[in-house]
Structure formats: C-alpha cells, structure tokens
Write an enzyme that holds these catalytic residues in place. Structure first.
Site, short mmCIF file in Angstrom:
data_model
loop_
_atom_site.label_atom_id
_atom_site.label_comp_id
_atom_site.label_asym_id
_atom_site.label_seq_id
_atom_site.Cartn_x
_atom_site.Cartn_y
_atom_site.Cartn_z
N ARG A 1 79.65 22.20 35.11
CA ARG A 1 78.55 21.31 35.52
C ARG A 1 77.23 22.05 35.49
NH1 ARG A 1 79.68 18.56 40.98
NH2 ARG A 1 77.83 17.38 40.38
N ASN B 1 71.84 14.76 44.49
CA ASN B 1 72.19 15.42 43.24
C ASN B 1 72.00 16.93 43.35
OD1 ASN B 1 72.49 12.81 42.36
ND2 ASN B 1 70.52 12.73 41.30
N HIS C 1 72.88 18.05 49.31
CA HIS C 1 74.25 18.45 48.92
C HIS C 1 74.26 19.79 48.21
CE1 HIS C 1 75.85 14.05 49.09
NE2 HIS C 1 75.64 14.57 50.28
N CYS D 1 77.15 33.09 49.87
CA CYS D 1 78.24 34.00 50.24
C CYS D 1 79.04 33.38 51.38
CB CYS D 1 77.68 35.36 50.68
SG CYS D 1 78.98 36.47 51.27
N CYS E 1 76.21 41.57 50.93
CA CYS E 1 77.27 42.25 51.72
C CYS E 1 78.38 42.79 50.82
CB CYS E 1 77.85 41.29 52.76
SG CYS E 1 78.95 40.03 52.09
N ALA F 1 67.55 3.16 35.69
CA ALA F 1 66.48 3.85 36.43
C ALA F 1 65.33 4.27 35.52
CB ALA F 1 67.07 5.07 37.14
N1 APR Z 1 70.29 3.60 36.52
C1 APR Z 1 70.40 3.29 37.84
N2 APR Z 1 71.57 3.37 38.54
C2 APR Z 1 72.65 3.82 37.87
C3 APR Z 1 72.61 4.17 36.49
C4 APR Z 1 71.37 4.05 35.82
N3 APR Z 1 71.24 4.35 34.52
N4 APR Z 1 73.87 4.55 36.11
C5 APR Z 1 74.64 4.45 37.21
N5 APR Z 1 73.92 4.00 38.26
C6 APR Z 1 74.37 3.80 39.65
C7 APR Z 1 75.76 3.21 39.78
O1 APR Z 1 75.70 1.79 39.78
C8 APR Z 1 76.18 3.74 41.17
O2 APR Z 1 75.72 2.88 42.21
O3 APR Z 1 74.45 5.08 40.24
C9 APR Z 1 75.44 5.08 41.27
C10 APR Z 1 76.34 6.28 41.08
O4 APR Z 1 77.23 6.30 42.17
P1 APR Z 1 78.14 7.59 42.40
O5 APR Z 1 78.77 8.00 41.12
O6 APR Z 1 79.00 7.30 43.60
O7 APR Z 1 77.09 8.76 42.76
P2 APR Z 1 76.39 9.02 44.16
O8 APR Z 1 76.12 7.75 44.89
O9 APR Z 1 75.24 9.92 43.89
O10 APR Z 1 77.52 9.85 44.97
C11 APR Z 1 77.13 10.35 46.22
O11 APR Z 1 79.25 11.52 46.38
O12 APR Z 1 80.86 12.74 45.34
C12 APR Z 1 79.79 12.83 46.18
O13 APR Z 1 78.46 14.71 46.48
C13 APR Z 1 78.71 13.68 45.58
O14 APR Z 1 76.33 13.43 45.79
C14 APR Z 1 77.52 12.75 45.46
C15 APR Z 1 77.84 11.66 46.46
#
Ligand code: APR
Length: 233
Positions: free
Chosen positions: A59, A92, A108, A116, A138, A218
């Site tokens: 990643r 993110n 996050h 560490c 350390c 977005a």
């Molecule tokens: N534009 C806008 N929204 C979008 C797009 C896009 N191009 N593509 C996807 N999405 C939206 C999806 O509809 C969904 O609601 O983004 C969201 C992604 O959701 P997740 O995959 O659950 O990601 P996120 O909400 O950031 O997860 C939260 O979960 O696993 C943990 O730590 C990890 O920070 C993460 C947290």
C-alpha cells in the site's frame, strides 16, 4: 447553505478512489482481498509481522505513486481561500491531502510514518519495511507501520471532537460511515447545531444523519461544493 465560519471536513477512502487507490468496502475492495484480522490488528502483527509488513509495504508503494485528484486539490483550495477555519480530518493513510497542499489530521495514522512498538518513537518510514526492522532510537527490532489498527485508539481525538463541537458546518466525503469513532462525528456535529452535508457516490450507513447530500464522484462533486462555499452561493 448558510455562510459558515468554522468548517470540519472528514474524508474517507472514497476521496482517493479516483486517484487509483482502492477503497475498503466497495466491490473488490481491500477487505475483500485480505481479512482484517490477518493484516490490520495488533494481534495480527504479533502473530505474523512479515505478512502485515508486506500488506502495508504494498500500500505504501502504491500510495507513493498515486497523485491527488481534483477533490484533494479542491479541499486544499478551501483551506487556503476560506476566511474562517477549515479543519480537514482524514481516515486515509495515503498522504494525498498533503500532496495536494492541504494540511490534514491523520486519525488513522500515515503509511509514510513508522512507529516503534517498544519505545513509541516515530520516524519517516522507508518505502519497504519488514519484520525485525529496528527502531533508530532504541534499536529494538520492533518497527511497525504508524497505522491505527482495529482495537487501537485513533489519533488526535480530543482536538477533533473540540473542533466538531464548535463547528458551523460538518462535511463527510467518501466514507461508508461504518467505522467508529469517525462514523459518529456527524451526530456530534448535529448536537452542536452544525449544518451537515455528505458527499458520496451513493448512500452510506450514516446518510440518515446528514441534512444535505451531494451524490456523485468526489473529483466532480467536491470542486463544485467548494466553489459554492467560497462564493456563498
Ligand atoms: N467518490 C465519492 N465517494 C466514493 C467514491 C468516489 N469516487 N468511490 C467510493 N466512494 C465511497 C463509497 O460509496 C463508500 O461510502 O467511499 C466510501 C468508501 O468506504 P470504505 O471503503 O468503507 O472506506 P472508509 O469509509 O474510508 O473506511 C473507514 O475503515 O477499514 C477502516 O481504517 C480503515 O480508514 C478506514 C475506515
């Protein structure tokens, strides 16, 4: 939208989807490819640090090659041009808000940072990390990604909640609203009397809690929304 002095923006993986970085829970997302309990918990790291490092190294390399999209750039413009406060909080870990020139709170953690597990020292992570990497402070073989795993406490929560409890507008962009505490921020904002808006490709688990909804990708919706804020339209 009434003019708002203090704005809090929460972003999730959806804001980086159009930069080529996968989301977690969309079709074929990261959690369809890997089990959370294998790669994103302290127990997983204790059990198989090599596997966890391989997951985050992949990643980290992908994020290092990714470019911010129009949504990241629009949020940086909002921070630069809005006369009030704009606090950008991101779930993110990809670093794309900084690449776009914005300053973000990484609740996050960040792929670009290492931590560490023994002395809590933090440093800039090398692109590739592996099991047994030592801490530069350390020298213990306990370097880990500076990522908040499931079961761990997100960073900067006091500052985030203070800002939400005094904001006039709360916006959530590209997040499924499935992971707390971030999923609960909109309720805090409503209790504080803030206007709330959700920008997403589709409804999320928290859509019911938002007053306003802007549906679409977005990279298209965020620049238009930022223009509306900055011009007061
Ligand atoms: N534009 C806008 N929204 C979008 C797009 C896009 N191009 N593509 C996807 N999405 C939206 C999806 O509809 C969904 O609601 O983004 C969201 C992604 O959701 P997740 O995959 O659950 O990601 P996120 O909400 O950031 O997860 C939260 O979960 O696993 C943990 O730590 C990890 O920070 C993460 C947290």
């Amino acid at each position: 939208m009434r003019r708002c002095e203090r704005i809090v923006v929460l972003t999730g993986a959806g804001v980086s989807a159009e930069s080529g970085l996968g989301t977690f829970r969309d079709e074929g997302g990261l959690w369809a490819q890997h089990r959370i309990e294998d790669v994103a918990t302290p127990e997983a790291f204790a059990r198989d640090p090599a596997l966890v490092h391989r997951f985050y190294t992949a990643r980290r390399i992908q994020a290092a090659q990714a470019q911010p999209n129009a949504a990241h750039r629009a949020l940086a413009r909002l921070q630069a041009d809005w006369e009030g406060d704009v606090l950008l909080v991101t779930q993110n870990v990809d670093g794309l808000h900084q690449k776009a020139g914005a300053s973000a709170i990484h609740m996050h953690g960040e792929l670009s940072r290492a931590l560490c597990a023994a002395c809590a020292h933090r440093w800039d992570a090398p692109l590739e990390m592996s099991a047994g990497d030592t801490c530069p402070a350390c020298h213990a073989p306990s370097a880990r990604p500076d990522i908040v795993w499931f079961g761990e406490m997100p960073y900067h929560m006091e500052r985030i909640l203070d800002a939400i409890q005094t904001c006039d507008l709360f916006a959530a962009i590209g997040t499924s609203g499935q992971v707390y505490p971030a999923a609960g921020f909109v309720e805090e904002a409503r209790l504080a009397g803030a206007a709330t808006v959700e920008l997403n490709l589709r409804d999320s688990d928290m859509s019911h809690a938002f007053e306003h909804h802007i549906l679409g990708p977005a990279s298209r919706t965020v620049p238009v929304w930022v223009d509306q804020i900055l011009t007061g339209k």
